[in-house]
Design a protein around this motif. Structure first.
Motif, mmCIF file in Angstrom:
data_model
loop_
_atom_site.group_PDB
_atom_site.id
_atom_site.type_symbol
_atom_site.label_atom_id
_atom_site.label_comp_id
_atom_site.label_asym_id
_atom_site.label_seq_id
_atom_site.Cartn_x
_atom_site.Cartn_y
_atom_site.Cartn_z
ATOM 1 N N ALA B 96 1.124 -1.281 -0.116
ATOM 2 C CA ALA B 96 -0.041 -0.131 -0.118
ATOM 3 C C ALA B 96 1.065 1.313 -0.021
ATOM 4 C CB ALA B 96 -1.115 0.115 1.032
ATOM 5 N N SER B 97 1.828 1.143 0.990
ATOM 6 C CA SER B 97 2.684 2.506 0.999
ATOM 7 C C SER B 97 3.704 2.606 -0.289
ATOM 8 C CB SER B 97 3.663 2.300 1.877
ATOM 9 O OG SER B 97 4.180 1.396 2.096
ATOM 10 N N SER B 98 4.123 1.661 -0.991
ATOM 11 C CA SER B 98 5.020 1.635 -2.241
ATOM 12 C C SER B 98 4.083 2.235 -3.230
ATOM 13 C CB SER B 98 5.497 0.250 -2.914
ATOM 14 O OG SER B 98 6.109 -0.424 -1.635
ATOM 15 N N PHE B 99 2.900 1.672 -3.708
ATOM 16 C CA PHE B 99 2.040 2.180 -4.666
ATOM 17 C C PHE B 99 1.509 3.579 -4.630
ATOM 18 C CE2 PHE B 99 0.952 -2.532 -5.501
ATOM 19 C CZ PHE B 99 1.672 -2.815 -6.367
ATOM 20 N N SER B 100 1.099 4.031 -3.169
ATOM 21 C CA SER B 100 0.823 5.266 -2.711
ATOM 22 C C SER B 100 1.855 6.293 -3.107
ATOM 23 C CB SER B 100 0.362 5.368 -1.427
ATOM 24 O OG SER B 100 -0.760 4.307 -0.981
ATOM 25 N N VAL B 177 -7.750 -0.243 -1.454
ATOM 26 C CA VAL B 177 -8.363 0.849 -0.783
ATOM 27 C C VAL B 177 -7.349 1.874 -0.084
ATOM 28 C CG1 VAL B 177 -10.200 1.457 0.892
ATOM 29 C CG2 VAL B 177 -10.660 -0.363 -0.641
ATOM 30 N N GLU B 178 -6.573 1.134 0.456
ATOM 31 C CA GLU B 178 -5.574 2.066 1.195
ATOM 32 C C GLU B 178 -4.905 2.705 0.115
ATOM 33 O OE1 GLU B 178 -3.387 -0.755 3.836
ATOM 34 O OE2 GLU B 178 -4.908 -0.923 5.318
ATOM 35 N N VAL B 179 -4.403 2.388 -1.092
ATOM 36 C CA VAL B 179 -3.619 3.179 -1.970
ATOM 37 C C VAL B 179 -4.567 4.316 -2.107
ATOM 38 C CG1 VAL B 179 -2.866 3.272 -4.358
ATOM 39 C CG2 VAL B 179 -2.393 1.338 -2.871
ATOM 40 N N LEU B 180 -5.876 3.880 -2.660
ATOM 41 C CA LEU B 180 -6.629 5.253 -2.874
ATOM 42 C C LEU B 180 -7.036 6.055 -1.861
ATOM 43 C CD1 LEU B 180 -9.662 3.330 -4.935
ATOM 44 C CD2 LEU B 180 -7.603 4.487 -6.027
ATOM 45 N N HIS B 181 -6.897 5.568 -0.713
ATOM 46 C CA HIS B 181 -7.273 6.538 0.333
ATOM 47 C C HIS B 181 -5.923 7.305 1.012
ATOM 48 C CE1 HIS B 181 -9.802 8.075 3.575
ATOM 49 N NE2 HIS B 181 -8.898 7.697 4.415
ATOM 50 N N PHE B 182 -4.510 6.572 1.086
ATOM 51 C CA PHE B 182 -3.438 7.360 1.530
ATOM 52 C C PHE B 182 -2.590 8.065 0.485
ATOM 53 C CE2 PHE B 182 -4.130 3.685 5.032
ATOM 54 C CZ PHE B 182 -4.952 4.596 5.607
ATOM 55 N N PHE B 183 -2.712 7.939 -0.990
ATOM 56 C CA PHE B 183 -1.715 8.236 -1.588
ATOM 57 C C PHE B 183 -1.668 10.053 -1.449
ATOM 58 C CE2 PHE B 183 -5.378 9.466 -4.171
ATOM 59 C CZ PHE B 183 -5.001 10.764 -4.822
ATOM 60 N N VAL B 184 -2.583 10.371 -1.054
ATOM 61 C CA VAL B 184 -2.533 11.759 -0.805
ATOM 62 C C VAL B 184 -1.446 12.428 0.208
ATOM 63 C CG1 VAL B 184 -4.272 11.946 0.897
ATOM 64 C CG2 VAL B 184 -4.048 13.799 -0.267
ATOM 65 N N SER B 239 -1.267 2.370 7.137
ATOM 66 C CA SER B 239 -1.639 1.141 6.436
ATOM 67 C C SER B 239 -1.790 -0.111 7.606
ATOM 68 C CB SER B 239 -1.033 0.433 5.360
ATOM 69 O OG SER B 239 -1.139 -0.747 5.147
ATOM 70 N N LEU B 240 -0.574 0.010 8.327
ATOM 71 C CA LEU B 240 -0.488 -0.930 9.365
ATOM 72 C C LEU B 240 -1.377 -0.599 10.450
ATOM 73 C CD1 LEU B 240 2.088 -2.789 9.892
ATOM 74 C CD2 LEU B 240 2.892 -0.899 11.264
ATOM 75 N N GLU B 241 -1.938 0.747 10.926
ATOM 76 C CA GLU B 241 -2.921 0.764 11.821
ATOM 77 C C GLU B 241 -4.353 0.824 11.140
ATOM 78 O OE1 GLU B 241 -2.390 4.474 13.711
ATOM 79 O OE2 GLU B 241 -3.869 5.369 12.460
ATOM 80 N N ASP B 242 -4.430 0.714 9.862
ATOM 81 C CA ASP B 242 -5.766 0.992 9.299
ATOM 82 C C ASP B 242 -6.872 -0.071 9.691
ATOM 83 O OD1 ASP B 242 -7.979 1.824 7.989
ATOM 84 O OD2 ASP B 242 -7.239 0.912 6.266
ATOM 85 N N LEU B 243 -7.901 0.392 10.499
ATOM 86 C CA LEU B 243 -8.835 -0.644 10.886
ATOM 87 C C LEU B 243 -10.200 -0.615 10.064
ATOM 88 C CD1 LEU B 243 -9.577 -2.708 13.131
ATOM 89 C CD2 LEU B 243 -10.368 -0.669 14.326
ATOM 90 N N GLY B 244 -10.461 0.328 9.639
ATOM 91 C CA GLY B 244 -11.867 0.695 8.593
ATOM 92 C C GLY B 244 -11.942 -0.414 7.552
ATOM 93 N N THR B 245 -10.585 -0.281 6.796
ATOM 94 C CA THR B 245 -11.112 -1.128 5.641
ATOM 95 C C THR B 245 -10.894 -2.536 5.757
ATOM 96 O OG1 THR B 245 -9.371 0.571 4.715
ATOM 97 C CG2 THR B 245 -9.654 -1.473 3.192
ATOM 98 N N PRO B 246 -10.220 -3.170 6.803
ATOM 99 C CA PRO B 246 -10.357 -4.494 7.064
ATOM 100 C C PRO B 246 -11.698 -4.961 7.481
ATOM 101 C CG PRO B 246 -8.296 -4.000 7.920
ATOM 102 C CD PRO B 246 -8.927 -2.621 7.512
ATOM 103 N N ILE B 247 -11.987 -4.113 8.252
ATOM 104 C CA ILE B 247 -13.474 -4.246 8.799
ATOM 105 C C ILE B 247 -14.410 -4.347 7.689
ATOM 106 C CG2 ILE B 247 -15.563 -3.159 10.040
ATOM 107 C CD1 ILE B 247 -13.650 -2.277 12.158
#
Lengths: 593, 603
Positions: B96-100, B177-184, B239-247
């Motif tokens: 996620a972090s690399s693609f972002s 989802v994390e890439v789309l959310h965190f690339f910013v 990404s490590l701490e993201d909880l919403g997406t896995p839920i």
């Protein structure tokens, strides 16, 4: 340069003040001090809180009792006893019978029958609804009354169902059928520890079909499903068409219909689960009289009609609520009410449920939810490789669903599973490992098929064992099959053997090393319409297993004697004819020959 | 030798910062650690965990695509592979972090180096993904990309471009989802870095005959690297701490095989039973905490190696030719479309009266949900007000302490500044769920417990959430100011002082104006992320739910509305849209006041 920055700083500060003013202006102005502020402990969502608060405060009841405001407190059930003990809670409302029975056990609920105000309404509520109690009496005291009823069933998204060619379920156990298997899965269930309603459905199957078969149904149903982690998620999925069928509460199903008209709510035929959701007066109340007024309102015809608002879609506890203005607007809800009332519910054994529930939910989470990918893969292999009617299919689906603990073990550890997190983690870890191993070994593991050639026919006896099977033998004269099983000494051995019913049938008995085994203790016997299936367990070394029947395929098929007679007769005729022929020729004059 | 303010004042600042973090960050964590390592057998829980295949299961199954063939169509399934919770967690964070970062850097370069008419619009659109809390964006995204989602219905059933629906699930969905959310995050960081590169350096490279390609990789990129690396780390830890997406993607068990999810599940079960969080879950919290801190430490070391001196700040931009102009727009529109898919989904949901699963768009539109959410009984106004107040207070604390901390770290050689540095940046490495559990453990069944006393907790939510926000969002501001200070060469301080200015007036008149964009940018990020904070908001705000307590923040309200039976999805979407609009209005207002679009400079 500095000037611009100063300008910017000023603008920022201005912005800050503007926003501050806006938000202070928007913030609700505190209402004048209430005469009586009622405090209600609840598990109901804010929409229910909002509607009942608004409507109740308008009533003469509330005005007479001087109630001008309601404080809602909605912590998880585990904190309720502490909160009631601390004092200040007036009413407890919603959260299910188990929670309220627990409160009654701790003497935290008052006797409602002492209040004539409330009893006027309570008397209009039936004692039971579709077989489910709506009132709880302890030592002659009415500790709670249901304030709403709900049933549990399926929400079906018909468009998605048709797209993926699924049948419509009418009973819980149908969902375990391979005809519901799709990739990706098109049924939604919820992980047992995360949904009391789904847990109840699983328990119904365990109680109704017995521990072993019940788990088989629950496991295979879950193999056909996506496992969600909350009832709302599974509801959201069926509305969005992510799955075609989800196990939901009635008001979720009716709500789903409104958000997506392709959804319908289905009550399982003869297997409905109905619950009354309680309301009660709590001990240590600050405003006992006000509490009575509120409970009276909730149980009144008018109060009950509030459930029928389109935001709630809940079923009332009294039928006359449908005569009210709000009730008249909801013939759809009345239809569900009547259908639910007239359904034969499953008789649910609450005390038994309490003895098992911790083991059940945590076993489900470990062996089914955590190992779901492996379970689905195994189920897919079985479906793809074997005909649904074959013995192998039966053997493997049995093995997939076979629980890793007996009901007795589950009862024994139930309390510790609930109270000891370390023990729970250990057990769950064990179950997970065993489940994964089992799933991965199905069906590639230790399946053997032994063809028995008899009377020109081949009969396949199939075994699925965690032991090595050798020296397989069929003895027609002894009416038995026998084989040796060998495994690592001391470990538990398991062998499922499926015997075609045209090879060996009648009354069966099973022997281990010549000693008869006890049915339902040492082994179980089931019949799938074409095979008798024996599930035998033992402690490993080498054992001789014999399965004896009372009827066996005869030495020769019934038509053989006839054929033989016919052949003998033919031979006899031929020989006879030939003899006559020989005689006549021998009597002929030699000149002719 | 200390370069900045006088020694004693510096020490006073240090003590204040240190005390704040010791009390509000370390105490909860230590109480959690104490419980994770029981005295009689300190490693008991860790033995269970590391003996568990669920946790550690390296294998050779790397299948990420499969097909499921039906008579009329084929379902294409993109999924991840399960290697056990620990590896999954790390792998997802890394991907996620690399693609972002790749995406973010490309966008940042375009936005920093090219001039085109729609640039201000894209400037807003690109930061929009950060203006929605993960809970809502994931619901919206599912409605867009699900098996019966808008995109599948359009591509497959309306336009007949594909031969069946495409499904993305499991860990693959989490990464997407994390890439789309965190690339910013890397985008903002890289953009700030590119903007601040001294143009003369690039011009020199050009004059010496470097091709644009060579110039970018040999000059521009290395100079921007500290900023980009910071963005990468942040994304990794987010990404490590993201909880919403896995839920939200938890219906595929693979997505639940992530550390945060497991901890959350244990917390939830403990919470429902009114018991202490299991030692097992606390041990998992310790593991994720250690992971985050170790990663953070290493990459930060790497990032610090490259400091670049800036003499003059005048961003260098290029004009574009017609082909480049077109390509650039296609790229930007594409990225914005995919990044905003969740938001499009949320907006459509918020205005639909009903929406069948065979229709790509709502069958009937309504504005009713926006009226419904503001029904006074729902307490949305109050929740919005709460969130605003909590966040504003948090930002005030952050600014006061953040300026001091950043200054101490960057401009002094004071003893213990490394510890301060570690303390103030550590919150970013502390997953919200771990922080929440720390508070839970610290207060559990104590006299000030939120759970025992009657109304005490109502009073407690207020400071707890402010402190939680200020600690958790502190690093945004402090890292921002810190990198600002990093870009301002100390020779400027020296020059000022040699002309007779005091340390304070040097800071106020020379340094502060130069790092002003960084201060505001950091404060705004802290504010935005406080408003949309989920973990502790839901944990603590949820204790008292709606209605009575009236202390719930807006994100908790969204989660709660989602759980209501009728129109829950539509209502929570409506509230999500409201929050998004609020944040975008705030960002735009600030941009207008600052008269620059690059106001948000990132961390």
């Amino acid at each position: 340069m500095e000037k611009t920055h100063k300008g910017e700083q000023k603008r920022i500060i201005t912005l800050f003040y503007i926003l501050l003013v806006i938000f202070v202006a928007l913030s609700p102005i505190p209402v004048g001090k209430a005469q009586v502020t009622l405090t209600v402990l609840t598990r109901h969502a804010s929409d229910i809180q909002g509607i009942f608060e608004t409507e109740f405060l308008k009533t003469q009841l509330a005005i007479d009792a001087g109630i001008t405001d309601i404080t809602w407190r909605a912590p998880a059930g585990g904190f309720w006893p502490d909160l009631i003990n601390a004092g200040g809670i007036d009413v407890a409302w919603g959260g299910g019978p188990t929670l309220f029975d627990g409160l009654a056990d701790e003497n935290l609920l008052l006797n409602m029958s002492a209040s004539s105000v409330i009893m006027e309404e309570v008397n209009a509520i039936p004692d039971t609804f579709a077989g489910s109690p709506l009132k709880r009496v302890r030592d002659g005291k009415l500790v709670w009354t249901a304030a709403a009823v709900s049933s549990f069933g399926f929400t079906v998204n018909e468009a998605t169902r048709d797209l993926f060619g699924l049948p419509t379920p009418t009973k819980w156990d149908e969902l375990a059928d391979p005809s519901y298997f799709r990739e990706p899965q098109m049924v939604g269930v919820v992980n047992a520890p995360e949904s009391t309603s789904n847990t109840r459905a699983f328990e119904i199957m365990l109680q109704g079909f017995g521990w072993e078969t019940g788990w088989q149904i629950v496991t295979l149903m879950s193999a056909n499903s996506r496992v969600y982690h909350g009832s709302t998620e599974s509801l959201g999925a069926v509305i969005a068409g992510e799955v075609a069928v989800a196990l939901t509460i009635d008001f979720y199903g009716i709500g789903a219909q409104m958000q997506n008209p392709e959804c319908v709510y289905v009550i399982p035929e003869g297997q409905s689960i109905v619950n009354g959701d309680p309301i009660a007066l709590t001990a240590n109340a600050a405003h006992p009289a006000a509490a009575e007024a509120f409970v009276k309102y909730v149980l009144s015809k008018e109060g009950q009609s509030q459930w029928m608002r389109t935001q709630l879609n809940r079923l009332p506890v009294r039928e006359d609520a449908f005569d009210t203005t709000l009730g008249q607007l909801r013939p759809d809800l009345e239809a569900v009410y009547i259908e639910t009332r007239d359904q034969t519910g499953i008789e649910f054994d609450d005390p038994l449920s309490l003895l098992l529930v911790n083991s059940v939910i945590y076993y489900y989470a470990a062996a089914i939810t955590n190992a779901h990918a492996e379970l689905v893969d195994a189920w897919k292999r079985v479906i793809n490789r074997y005909d649904v009617d074959s013995a192998a299919f039966e053997v493997f689906s049995l093995e997939l669903g076979r629980p890793l603990i007996t009901m007795e073990e589950a009862m024994e550890i139930n309390d510790q599973m609930g109270s000891d997190p370390v023990f729970r983690a250990q057990k769950q870890s064990e179950w997970y490992l065993q489940a994964v191993e089992k799933y991965n070994n199905v069906p590639t593991g230790l399946i053997d098929s032994f063809p028995v050639d008899w009377g020109g026919m081949t009969y396949d006896v199939t075994t699925l064992c965690n032991s090595e099977v050798t020296n397989f033998d069929f003895s027609q004269s002894n009416r038995q099959i026998s084989f040796d099983v060998t495994g690592t000494a001391g470990t538990t051995g398991m062998c499922i053997v499926a015997i075609p019913d045209d090879l060996l049938w009648g009354e069966f008995s099973v022997f281990k090393d010549g000693v008869p085994l006890v049915e339902d203790v040492d082994y179980t016997q089931t019949y799938n319409g074409s095979h008798n299936i024996f599930d035998i367990s033992y402690t490993h070394t080498t054992h001789l297993i014999e399965v004896k029947g009372t009827e066996v395929v005869p030495e020769f098929p019934t038509w053989t004697p006839l054929m033989l007679m016919l052949m003998v007769l033919t031979a006899a005729i031929v020989i006879y004819k030939r003899k006559i022929f020989d005689k006549t020729t021998s009597r002929m004059p030699s000149s002719l020959s | 030798m200390p370069l900045g303010i006088r020694f004693r004042k510096a020490h006073l600042l240090e003590v204040i910062v240190f005390a704040f973090f010791a009390i509000f960050m370390l105490a909860p964590l230590l109480s959690m650690l104490a419980k994770a390592f029981p005295l009689n057998d300190p490693l008991a829980y860790f033995r269970i965990i590391f003996g568990d295949r669920l946790f550690w299961n390296p294998n050779l199954n790397f299948e990420i695509y499969r097909e499921s063939v039906y008579p009329q169509f084929t379902v294409h399934i993109l999924t991840g592979f399960d290697q056990g919770i620990l590896i999954n967690t790390l792998l997802v964070a890394l991907l996620a972090s690399s693609f972002s970062t790749l995406l973010g850097v490309a966008l940042a370069y375009i936005m920093a180096r090219y001039n085109f008419r729609l640039k201000p619009l894209f400037g807003i659109l690109l930061i929009a993904p950060s203006a929605a809390p993960p809970i809502v964006s994931a619901i919206g995204l599912k409605k867009m990309i699900g098996i019966s989602g808008t995109i599948n219905l359009l591509l497959w059933r309306t336009w007949k471009i594909t031969d069946g629906p495409w499904v993305i699930q499991g860990l693959a969905a989490v990464v997407l989802v994390e890439v789309l959310h965190f690339f910013v995050i890397p985008y903002l960081n890289a953009r700030a870095a590119f903007t601040n590169i001294d143009p003369s350096v690039e011009e020199t490279a050009e004059n010496l005959g470097a091709s644009p390609f060579r110039r970018f990789f040999r000059v521009t990129l290395p100079m921007a690297l500290p900023g980009i690396a910071a963005g990468f780390i942040l994304t990794f830890i987010f990404s490590l701490e993201d909880l919403g997406t896995p839920i939200v993607f938890g219906d595929d068990d693979q997505a639940t095989k992530l550390l945060t999810y497991r901890i959350f599940q244990a917390y939830q079960s403990a919470f429902l039973r009114g018991e202490m969080v299991s030692g097992h879950a606390l041990a998992l919290s310790v593991i994720i905490l250690m992971l985050a801190i170790v990663c953070f430490y290493f990459v930060r070391k790497f990032a610090e190696l490259r400091e670049v001196a800036i003499v003059e700040i005048r961003p260098r931009t290029f004009k574009t030719g017609p082909i480049k102009y077109l390509a650039l727009h296609i790229f930007l529109v594409g990225v914005c479309f995919f990044a905003l898919l969740p938001h499009i989904g949320v907006i459509l949901l918020s205005v639909s009266d009903h929406w069948t699963s065979t229709s790509p768009f709502p069958n009937q539109f309504t504005a009713q949900h926006f009226i419904d959410i503001f029904d006074p009984s729902r307490g949305v106004f109050k929740a919005t007000f709460n969130s605003f107040v909590y966040s504003a207070f948090a930002v005030a604390i952050i600014l006061a302490l953040g300026l001091s901390a950043a200054y101490l770290m960057q401009r002094t050689r004071i003893r213990g500044r490394q510890i301060i540095d570690l303390l103030v940046t550590m919150p970013i490495a502390i997953p919200g769920i771990v922080y929440g559990i720390g508070y839970f453990v610290l207060f559990f069944k104590t006299p000030i417990s939120p759970l025992v006393g009657y109304s005490f907790f109502s009073l407690l939510v207020f400071p707890v959430l402010i402190l939680s926000y200020s600690v958790r969002r502190f690093p945004f501001t402090v890292r921002s100011i810190y990198s600002g200070l990093q870009q301002v060469d100390t020779s400027l301080d020296d020059a000022s002082k040699s002309l007779g200015a005091s340390a304070f007036s040097t800071f106020r008149r020379v340094v502060a104006p130069l790092v002003f964009p960084y201060i505001i940018g950091g404060a705004m990020l802290s504010f935005i992320y406080s408003m949309s904070e989920v973990s502790t908001s839901v944990l603590f705000g949820g204790l008292e739910q709606a209605g009575g307590a009236n202390f719930a923040p807006i994100t908790q309200k969204i989660a709660e509305l989602y759980g209501t039976a009728y129109a829950g999805i539509f209502l929570s979407a409506a509230l999500g849209v409201f929050l998004m609009v609020l944040l975008i209005v705030f960002i735009t207002l600030a941009n207008m006041l600052l008269k620059r679009t690059a106001a948000i400079t990132g961390v």
